[in-house]
Design a protein around this motif. Sequence first.
Motif, PDB file in Angstrom:
ATOM      1  N   PRO A 384      50.117  53.726  32.325  1.00  0.00           N
ATOM      2  CA  PRO A 384      49.467  52.971  31.242  1.00  0.00           C
ATOM      3  C   PRO A 384      48.246  52.175  31.721  1.00  0.00           C
ATOM      4  CG  PRO A 384      51.839  52.717  31.132  1.00  0.00           C
ATOM      5  CD  PRO A 384      51.539  53.387  32.433  1.00  0.00           C
ATOM      6  N   PHE A 385      48.374  51.583  32.908  1.00  0.00           N
ATOM      7  CA  PHE A 385      47.255  50.830  33.486  1.00  0.00           C
ATOM      8  C   PHE A 385      46.039  51.730  33.706  1.00  0.00           C
ATOM      9  CE2 PHE A 385      45.462  50.560  37.845  1.00  0.00           C
ATOM     10  CZ  PHE A 385      44.568  49.514  37.650  1.00  0.00           C
ATOM     11  N   LEU A 386      46.250  52.909  34.315  1.00  0.00           N
ATOM     12  CA  LEU A 386      45.147  53.828  34.601  1.00  0.00           C
ATOM     13  C   LEU A 386      44.501  54.317  33.301  1.00  0.00           C
ATOM     14  CD1 LEU A 386      43.521  55.618  36.568  1.00  0.00           C
ATOM     15  CD2 LEU A 386      45.332  57.333  36.342  1.00  0.00           C
ATOM     16  N   ILE A 387      45.316  54.666  32.334  1.00  0.00           N
ATOM     17  CA  ILE A 387      44.789  55.189  31.069  1.00  0.00           C
ATOM     18  C   ILE A 387      43.991  54.116  30.344  1.00  0.00           C
ATOM     19  CG2 ILE A 387      45.496  55.949  28.767  1.00  0.00           C
ATOM     20  CD1 ILE A 387      47.666  57.607  30.137  1.00  0.00           C
ATOM     21  N   PHE A 388      44.451  52.872  30.382  1.00  0.00           N
ATOM     22  CA  PHE A 388      43.702  51.766  29.770  1.00  0.00           C
ATOM     23  C   PHE A 388      42.302  51.665  30.376  1.00  0.00           C
ATOM     24  CE2 PHE A 388      42.317  47.321  29.935  1.00  0.00           C
ATOM     25  CZ  PHE A 388      42.311  47.000  28.587  1.00  0.00           C
ATOM     26  N   ILE A 389      42.207  51.740  31.697  1.00  0.00           N
ATOM     27  CA  ILE A 389      40.922  51.620  32.393  1.00  0.00           C
ATOM     28  C   ILE A 389      39.996  52.777  32.017  1.00  0.00           C
ATOM     29  CG2 ILE A 389      39.778  51.610  34.641  1.00  0.00           C
ATOM     30  CD1 ILE A 389      41.262  49.023  34.033  1.00  0.00           C
ATOM     31  N   VAL A 390      40.513  53.999  32.064  1.00  0.00           N
ATOM     32  CA  VAL A 390      39.671  55.172  31.791  1.00  0.00           C
ATOM     33  C   VAL A 390      39.234  55.190  30.324  1.00  0.00           C
ATOM     34  CG1 VAL A 390      39.608  57.691  31.719  1.00  0.00           C
ATOM     35  CG2 VAL A 390      40.672  56.526  33.659  1.00  0.00           C
ATOM     36  N   ALA A 391      40.141  54.896  29.408  1.00  0.00           N
ATOM     37  CA  ALA A 391      39.776  54.863  27.986  1.00  0.00           C
ATOM     38  C   ALA A 391      38.735  53.777  27.727  1.00  0.00           C
ATOM     39  CB  ALA A 391      41.022  54.613  27.129  1.00  0.00           C
ATOM     40  N   GLY A 392      38.869  52.638  28.419  1.00  0.00           N
ATOM     41  CA  GLY A 392      37.890  51.563  28.257  1.00  0.00           C
ATOM     42  C   GLY A 392      36.516  51.998  28.712  1.00  0.00           C
ATOM     43  N   PHE A 393      36.439  52.651  29.877  1.00  0.00           N
ATOM     44  CA  PHE A 393      35.128  53.091  30.380  1.00  0.00           C
ATOM     45  C   PHE A 393      34.562  54.200  29.507  1.00  0.00           C
ATOM     46  CE2 PHE A 393      31.972  52.745  33.564  1.00  0.00           C
ATOM     47  CZ  PHE A 393      31.369  54.002  33.637  1.00  0.00           C
ATOM     48  N   MET A 394      35.418  55.065  28.976  1.00  0.00           N
ATOM     49  CA  MET A 394      34.947  56.147  28.119  1.00  0.00           C
ATOM     50  C   MET A 394      34.345  55.583  26.827  1.00  0.00           C
ATOM     51  SD  MET A 394      37.029  59.430  26.600  1.00  0.00           S
ATOM     52  CE  MET A 394      37.605  59.885  28.223  1.00  0.00           C
ATOM     53  N   ALA A 395      35.022  54.620  26.208  1.00  0.00           N
ATOM     54  CA  ALA A 395      34.507  54.010  24.986  1.00  0.00           C
ATOM     55  C   ALA A 395      33.230  53.222  25.272  1.00  0.00           C
ATOM     56  CB  ALA A 395      35.560  53.101  24.362  1.00  0.00           C
ATOM     57  N   LEU A 396      33.168  52.570  26.441  1.00  0.00           N
ATOM     58  CA  LEU A 396      31.954  51.850  26.828  1.00  0.00           C
ATOM     59  C   LEU A 396      30.770  52.808  26.950  1.00  0.00           C
ATOM     60  CD1 LEU A 396      30.324  49.470  28.113  1.00  0.00           C
ATOM     61  CD2 LEU A 396      31.338  50.114  30.301  1.00  0.00           C
ATOM     62  N   MET A 408      41.433  61.280  24.408  1.00  0.00           N
ATOM     63  CA  MET A 408      42.401  60.724  25.347  1.00  0.00           C
ATOM     64  C   MET A 408      43.843  60.713  24.847  1.00  0.00           C
ATOM     65  SD  MET A 408      41.134  60.007  28.282  1.00  0.00           S
ATOM     66  CE  MET A 408      42.499  59.014  28.899  1.00  0.00           C
ATOM     67  N   LEU A 409      44.072  60.596  23.538  1.00  0.00           N
ATOM     68  CA  LEU A 409      45.460  60.525  23.049  1.00  0.00           C
ATOM     69  C   LEU A 409      46.265  61.782  23.419  1.00  0.00           C
ATOM     70  CD1 LEU A 409      45.152  58.775  19.556  1.00  0.00           C
ATOM     71  CD2 LEU A 409      46.400  57.928  21.543  1.00  0.00           C
ATOM     72  N   PRO A 410      45.736  62.988  23.164  1.00  0.00           N
ATOM     73  CA  PRO A 410      46.516  64.183  23.560  1.00  0.00           C
ATOM     74  C   PRO A 410      46.732  64.264  25.066  1.00  0.00           C
ATOM     75  CG  PRO A 410      44.730  64.762  22.034  1.00  0.00           C
ATOM     76  CD  PRO A 410      44.486  63.353  22.466  1.00  0.00           C
ATOM     77  N   ILE A 411      45.710  63.899  25.853  1.00  0.00           N
ATOM     78  CA  ILE A 411      45.835  63.960  27.318  1.00  0.00           C
ATOM     79  C   ILE A 411      46.875  62.964  27.817  1.00  0.00           C
ATOM     80  CG2 ILE A 411      44.603  63.461  29.479  1.00  0.00           C
ATOM     81  CD1 ILE A 411      42.088  64.590  28.108  1.00  0.00           C
TER      82      ILE A 411
END
Length: 519
Positions: A384-396, A408-411
Amino acid sequence: MEGTIYSLIPALLMLVLVLATRKVLLSLGAGVLIGAFMLHDFSISQTAGEIWLVFRNIFYADGALNTGNLYLLIFLLLLGIVTAFLTASGGSRAFGEWAIRKIKTRKGAQLMPAVLGVIIFIDDYFNSLAVGQIARPLTDRHQISRAKLAYFIDSTSAPITVISPISSWGAYIIGTLGSILAANEITDYGPLQAFVAMIPLNMYAFAALLLVFLTALLKVDIGLMKTHENRAMENGELTDPERGEIAGDLEQSFAANESGRIYHLIIPILLLIAGTVAFMIGTGMDNTDGPADVLDVFANTDVNLSLFWGGLIAALGAAILYSVQDSSKTKIGKVFLEGIKAMLPAIYILVLAWMIGSIIDSLATGEYLANLVQQTSLNSAFLPFLIFIVAGFMALATGTSWGTFGIMLPIAAEIAALTDGQLVLPAMAAVLAGSVFGDHCSPISDTSILSSTGAGSNHIDHVLTQLPYAFIAATASVIGYLILGITGQTWIALLLTLVLIMITAILIHKANGKSSQHK
């Protein structure tokens, strides 16, 4: 260069330029140009063709008008016209005078947009613009900076809609969850049950909302926000005088009517709200086959068309009210023109943001970041921690929460299902949380652009002043997700996240109090 680390260059260049120059149009334009060059191996003719194509596709694509974008742009113009009439009629001034008599403190004036942001949870666009129109007369009178108002609007709009099942965001997410659960053969819960279970797992949404209220109550002013607030309180300058506000200062364009009353503001705002909600329900029902429940309606609603009709009804209502006012007043034609002119800067930014978003999509930046997650081998507790970071950078980088959801949801669900089935919902909740965090940091986020517009704030001032608050909420959320992954205890993780926010806010409040005493 598509789908490689080089695909990050346009987004990173844009962010560096924004921070270095604080000129949003220049920064966005440079990102568009470099991205187009990269797509076509630095061929000048093909690059020019690519830029024209992404610009044209905003208005006309696949042999038809891009009605969704056109409706939103026209709505912004209509909102500018409504705002101009609220000012010219004297309605904004009358409401401000009334509100000052009723709400006598800056603290109360700051709580108003925060509360409204939570109440208006149907759609983030609608939230951003409606809250600004209602709250701005009051916050202006209490000398609250436009940057702070924009922060209150932006940091309540997306966080509340992403945890509300009865919203355009909630409906979209629930619809997406259905196919994800089926693809991973998960039958223990349905899409709505999954969404409801994910609500307390969305650490960032609750952290951001709590920090907004603590900022209003405890005067948690950090960095550039403190500068803006001090300037507003000491000199009455609500925006940076060197850059001005995004929506123009309409009060300098014409004198407010002396006969203005509160209803000259209230009636157009009510027409905007009622018209938009009515058309959201109507278009949702029209687009739903067979019997429809509330979630089906909001899943199929046409938000941009509904905003257009709500804006048109409000603009006509405001014009009629203004036309029957007594005493001398500005000509209606000038009010229309000034309202349109006031919204042009916001439209320029939004169009360029759409253009760079399209080019970043062509460069497959999102897919590259998603592949990083799939290729990373970590203890499942850190997922969950890793996905939060990657999703945050992707949205940024991409400026879109919904686009990040889609990728990201399906992945996240697939990785969690293969490693630890208990982490499927936490992993998907981390996608939602990280997407909103990245959205709050991105200068090309449409929600942030509209929050600046609603508040009448310079857009880059809003982005830069909101960043520290977003990072505080994100840091607390990261710790929450680490605790969640290690212990598996949702409520302990959420409680710890919120406690960390409270401690941080109290420490900043005390530090601000000490610095004030030393002056």
